[in-house]
Design a protein around this motif. Structure first.
Motif, PDB file in Angstrom:
ATOM      1  N   LEU A  36      40.033  25.877  29.592  1.00 21.34           N
ATOM      2  CA  LEU A  36      38.712  25.256  29.688  1.00 21.34           C
ATOM      3  C   LEU A  36      38.537  24.138  28.662  1.00 21.34           C
ATOM      4  O   LEU A  36      37.426  23.720  28.376  1.00 21.34           O
ATOM      5  N   GLY A  38      39.241  21.113  28.917  1.00 21.34           N
ATOM      6  CA  GLY A  38      38.799  19.869  29.538  1.00 21.34           C
ATOM      7  C   GLY A  38      39.638  18.673  29.154  1.00 21.34           C
ATOM      8  O   GLY A  38      39.258  17.535  29.403  1.00 21.34           O
ATOM      9  N   MET A  84      44.412  26.792  36.209  1.00 17.33           N
ATOM     10  CA  MET A  84      43.122  27.140  36.802  1.00 17.33           C
ATOM     11  C   MET A  84      43.319  27.283  38.302  1.00 17.33           C
ATOM     12  O   MET A  84      43.664  26.327  38.988  1.00 17.33           O
ATOM     13  N   PHE A  86      41.840  29.678  41.761  1.00 19.94           N
ATOM     14  CA  PHE A  86      40.886  30.684  42.207  1.00 19.94           C
ATOM     15  C   PHE A  86      41.397  31.470  43.405  1.00 19.94           C
ATOM     16  O   PHE A  86      40.641  32.119  44.107  1.00 19.94           O
ATOM     17  N   LEU A  95      39.753  34.749  43.374  1.00 17.85           N
ATOM     18  CA  LEU A  95      39.785  35.176  41.975  1.00 17.85           C
ATOM     19  C   LEU A  95      38.481  34.815  41.289  1.00 17.85           C
ATOM     20  O   LEU A  95      37.832  33.836  41.640  1.00 17.85           O
ATOM     21  N   GLN A  96      38.138  35.631  40.293  1.00 14.52           N
ATOM     22  CA  GLN A  96      37.032  35.306  39.398  1.00 14.52           C
ATOM     23  C   GLN A  96      37.597  34.945  38.042  1.00 14.52           C
ATOM     24  O   GLN A  96      38.481  35.634  37.537  1.00 14.52           O
ATOM     25  N   LEU A  97      37.068  33.899  37.434  1.00 18.47           N
ATOM     26  CA  LEU A  97      37.484  33.545  36.078  1.00 18.47           C
ATOM     27  C   LEU A  97      36.696  34.384  35.086  1.00 18.47           C
ATOM     28  O   LEU A  97      35.477  34.276  35.010  1.00 18.47           O
ATOM     29  N   ARG A  99      37.633  34.849  31.501  1.00 20.52           N
ATOM     30  CA  ARG A  99      37.540  34.118  30.241  1.00 20.52           C
ATOM     31  C   ARG A  99      38.773  33.248  30.050  1.00 20.52           C
ATOM     32  O   ARG A  99      39.859  33.572  30.541  1.00 20.52           O
ATOM     33  N   ALA A 100      38.578  32.156  29.342  1.00 20.47           N
ATOM     34  CA  ALA A 100      39.676  31.252  29.038  1.00 20.47           C
ATOM     35  C   ALA A 100      39.271  30.443  27.823  1.00 20.47           C
ATOM     36  O   ALA A 100      38.083  30.317  27.523  1.00 20.47           O
TER      37      ALA A 100
ATOM     38  N   SER B 182      32.995  19.922  26.886  1.00 22.14           N
ATOM     39  CA  SER B 182      33.782  20.147  25.671  1.00 22.14           C
ATOM     40  C   SER B 182      32.945  20.066  24.403  1.00 22.14           C
ATOM     41  O   SER B 182      33.479  20.229  23.315  1.00 22.14           O
ATOM     42  N   PRO B 208      35.212  24.035  33.664  1.00 20.12           N
ATOM     43  CA  PRO B 208      34.767  24.124  32.264  1.00 20.12           C
ATOM     44  C   PRO B 208      33.254  24.008  32.089  1.00 20.12           C
ATOM     45  O   PRO B 208      32.683  24.679  31.236  1.00 20.12           O
ATOM     46  N   HIS B 211      31.647  27.425  33.711  1.00 17.97           N
ATOM     47  CA  HIS B 211      31.956  28.716  33.096  1.00 17.97           C
ATOM     48  C   HIS B 211      31.134  28.898  31.819  1.00 17.97           C
ATOM     49  O   HIS B 211      31.094  28.023  30.959  1.00 17.97           O
ATOM     50  N   THR B 239      29.963  32.383  41.557  1.00 17.61           N
ATOM     51  CA  THR B 239      30.376  33.717  41.121  1.00 17.61           C
ATOM     52  C   THR B 239      31.840  33.738  40.693  1.00 17.61           C
ATOM     53  O   THR B 239      32.222  34.466  39.784  1.00 17.61           O
ATOM     54  N   GLN B 240      32.672  32.917  41.344  1.00 19.35           N
ATOM     55  CA  GLN B 240      34.091  32.893  40.975  1.00 19.35           C
ATOM     56  C   GLN B 240      34.303  32.265  39.604  1.00 19.35           C
ATOM     57  O   GLN B 240      35.136  32.714  38.829  1.00 19.35           O
ATOM     58  N   VAL B 241      33.542  31.212  39.321  1.00 13.27           N
ATOM     59  CA  VAL B 241      33.775  30.456  38.096  1.00 13.27           C
ATOM     60  C   VAL B 241      32.918  30.964  36.948  1.00 13.27           C
ATOM     61  O   VAL B 241      33.339  30.981  35.792  1.00 13.27           O
ATOM     62  N   PRO B 243      30.848  34.178  36.557  1.00 15.65           N
ATOM     63  CA  PRO B 243      30.321  35.441  37.079  1.00 15.65           C
ATOM     64  C   PRO B 243      29.011  35.865  36.425  1.00 15.65           C
ATOM     65  O   PRO B 243      28.216  36.557  37.049  1.00 15.65           O
TER      66      PRO B 243
END
Lengths: 114, 276
Positions: A36, A38, A84, A86, A95-97, A99-100, B182, B208, B211, B239-241, B243
Motif C-alpha cells: 500500500l 503507493g 495486489m 483480489f 479475496l479480501q485485503l 492488511r498490508a 501516502s 491504497p 484500504h 468490502t474486498q479492499v 472490509p
C-alpha cells in the motif's frame, strides 16, 4: 509523484551509513515496500538513478522487494501475496485485503568491494 | 539490547568482528514504531568474491522512508486531540462531489456544531468561495503543482483557523486517488467519496486510498441509473479492499441519504474522545 522525496530520504540514509562504515561506494541497494506504499517502481528507479550522482550510491543498482500483504479467501483462508490481487491464486475466488504495509524501508546494501 | 549478541551498543550500525571473520559481523537497527518490538539486527553475508551484502529481515530499518510526513502527522493528531477537534480527511477523484457535499453538510451542521474546513487544490480559491456562505471558517491551500496535501500544509492552515467552539474539521484533499493515500494528515478518519459516474471497480484499482478508510460514501446516487452504476457491485469491491469501511450512499443534489450521512458524522463526534 512523491518518489523524489522518498529518494531523498533513502539517499540520506545511504550516505550516512556509508560514511559510518567507511564505504566509498555502494554496489547494490535493496528497498522493501509495502503493497500500500503507493510507490511507482519505475519512478523510484528513475529518481534514484538521477539523484544518486555525487553520493556513494552513484551507479548503484536499486533492487525493490515487495513486502507481502495479508489477504483472506472465504474458501482457502488467510494467505500472503506479494502483489495486489483480489482473485485467489488457489481457487479463483474473491479475496479480501486484510492488511498490508504503507511504508518502505532500506532493507539491505552491498558495498563495492575494495 | 541486541538479540544476536546481547551487547548494549546504541550504535545501530555497529560492526562486531567475529572470530571467523565476517560470519559474526552484524549490526543493530532499532525497530520502529512499536514499543514492545525487539531490536532487530542487520547482518552481513560475506560472499566468496570478497563482497558483503548487509541486510535485515522484517521491518527493522534506520527509519521508514516516509518518516518526515509521519512525524508531522503524529503531531497534528496530538494537536487535534488536545483541542478536542475531530479531523476528517475527505478524499476522492476530481469531481466526485466533495465540495458540494461539504456545502450541504455545513449548512445543516454548522449552526449547531462548530465546523471548519481546510481545502486543498492545485489552483484557485473557487472551493473556499463556494463554502464561505455557509458561515464556517474556510482556509484554502493552493498547492501549486503538488498533487496532495501533506501534514505540514495542514498544520500551517489549521494555525490560521479560529479555534473557538471548533469541534469538527473537514480537510478536503486535492482531488486525486493516488498521492493522498501516502500522506497521513493526522486525521481521525479518512473518508473516501466514490461517485456513481466513476464506475464500481475504483476500489479495486486504487487500493491504497480505500484500504483503512472509515467510510466510503457513494455520491451522486441520482445519476446511478443513467450511469449504469450498480451499488451492490461497488459494495462488493469496497468490502474486498476495505472490509472495515462503512458504506453510505447519498445524493447532495436531491438530498437522498443526507440524514444518514449527518447521523454518521454525529456518531463519529459522539465516539470521539479527546482524552482517549
Amino acid at each position: 509523484m512523491h518518489e523524489v522525496s522518498i529518494c531523498e530520504a533513502l539517499l540520506d540514509q545511504l550516505t550516512s551509513l556509508a560514511a559510518q562504515q567507511g564505504w566509498p561506494r555502494l554496489r547494490r541497494v535493496w528497498v522493501r515496500l509495502g503493497l500500500l506504499s503507493g510507490v511507482v517502481p519505475d519512478a523510484l528507479e528513475f529518481a534514484f538513478a538521477a539523484m544518486a550522482t555525487g553520493t556513494p550510491a552513484e551507479g548503484a543498482e536499486l533492487l525493490l522487494e515487495n513486502e507481502p500483504g495479508h489477504f483472506d479467501c472465504a474458501v482457502c483462508g488467510e494467505l500472503e501475496l506479494e502483489r495486489m490481487d483480489f482473485t485467489c491464486p488457489q481457487c479463483g475466488g474473491a479475496l479480501q485485503l486484510l492488511r498490508a504495509g504503507r511504508d518502505l524501508w532500506l532493507s539491505g546494501v552491498e558495498p563495492m568491494p575494495s | 539490547m541486541c538479540e544476536n549478541c546481547g551487547c548494549e551498543s546504541p550504535d545501530p550500525f555497529q560492526v562486531h568482528a567475529g572470530p571467523d571473520a565476517g560470519a559474526a559481523a552484524h549490526s543493530h537497527m532499532p525497530a520502529h514504531g512499536h514499543d514492545s518490538a525487539p531490536v532487530t539486527g542487520w547482518h552481513a553475508h560475506p560472499a566468496e568474491n570478497g563482497s558483503v551484502t548487509w541486510h535485515h529481515h522484517g521491518d527493522a530499518a534506520p527509519r521508514p522512508l516516509l518518516d518526515a510526513n509521519q512525524r508531522a502527522a503524529d503531531l497534528n493528531r496530538c494537536y487535534f486531540r488536545d483541542h478536542g477537534i475531530l479531523a476528517l480527511n475527505l478524499v476522492s477523484s476530481p469531481g466526485a462531489g466533495k465540495t458540494t457535499l461539504l456545502k450541504t453538510t455545513l449548512e445543516r451542521l454548522h449552526p449547531h456544531i462548530g465546523c471548519a474546513v481546510v481545502v486543498g487544490d492545485l489552483e484557485t480559491q473557487a472551493d473556499a468561495e463556494a463554502l464561505r456562505p455557509t458561515g464556517a471558517p474556510v482556509i484554502q491551500i493552493t498547492t501549486g503543482t503538488v498533487c496532495h496535501l501533506d501534514a505540514r500544509m495542514v498544520a500551517a492552515a489549521v494555525a490560521r483557523l479560529p479555534h473557538t467552539g471548533l469541534r469538527l474539521l473537514f480537510i478536503e484533499n486535492v482531488g486525486n486517488l493516488v498521492c493522498p493515500a501516502s500522506f497521513d494528515l493526522g486525521e481521525a478518519h479518512r473518508i473516501v467519496l466514490l461517485a456513481t459516474t466513476e464506475g464500481e471497480n475504483k476500489p479495486l484499482k486504487y487500493p491504497p486510498i480505500f484500504h483503512g478508510a472509515r467510510a466510503v460514501v457513494i455520491t451522486k446516487t441520482d445519476l446511478a441509473e443513467p450511469a449504469g452504476f450498480r451499488v451492490e457491485l461497488a459494495r462488493q469491491a469496497i468490502t474486498q479492499v476495505a472490509p472495515q469501511a462503512e458504506v453510505l450512499t447519498l445524493s447532495s443534489r436531491n438530498g437522498d441519504g443526507l440524514d444518514t450521512w449527518v447521523a454518521f458524522l454525529d456518531r463519529l463526534l459522539q465516539a470521539f474522545d479527546p482524552r482517549g
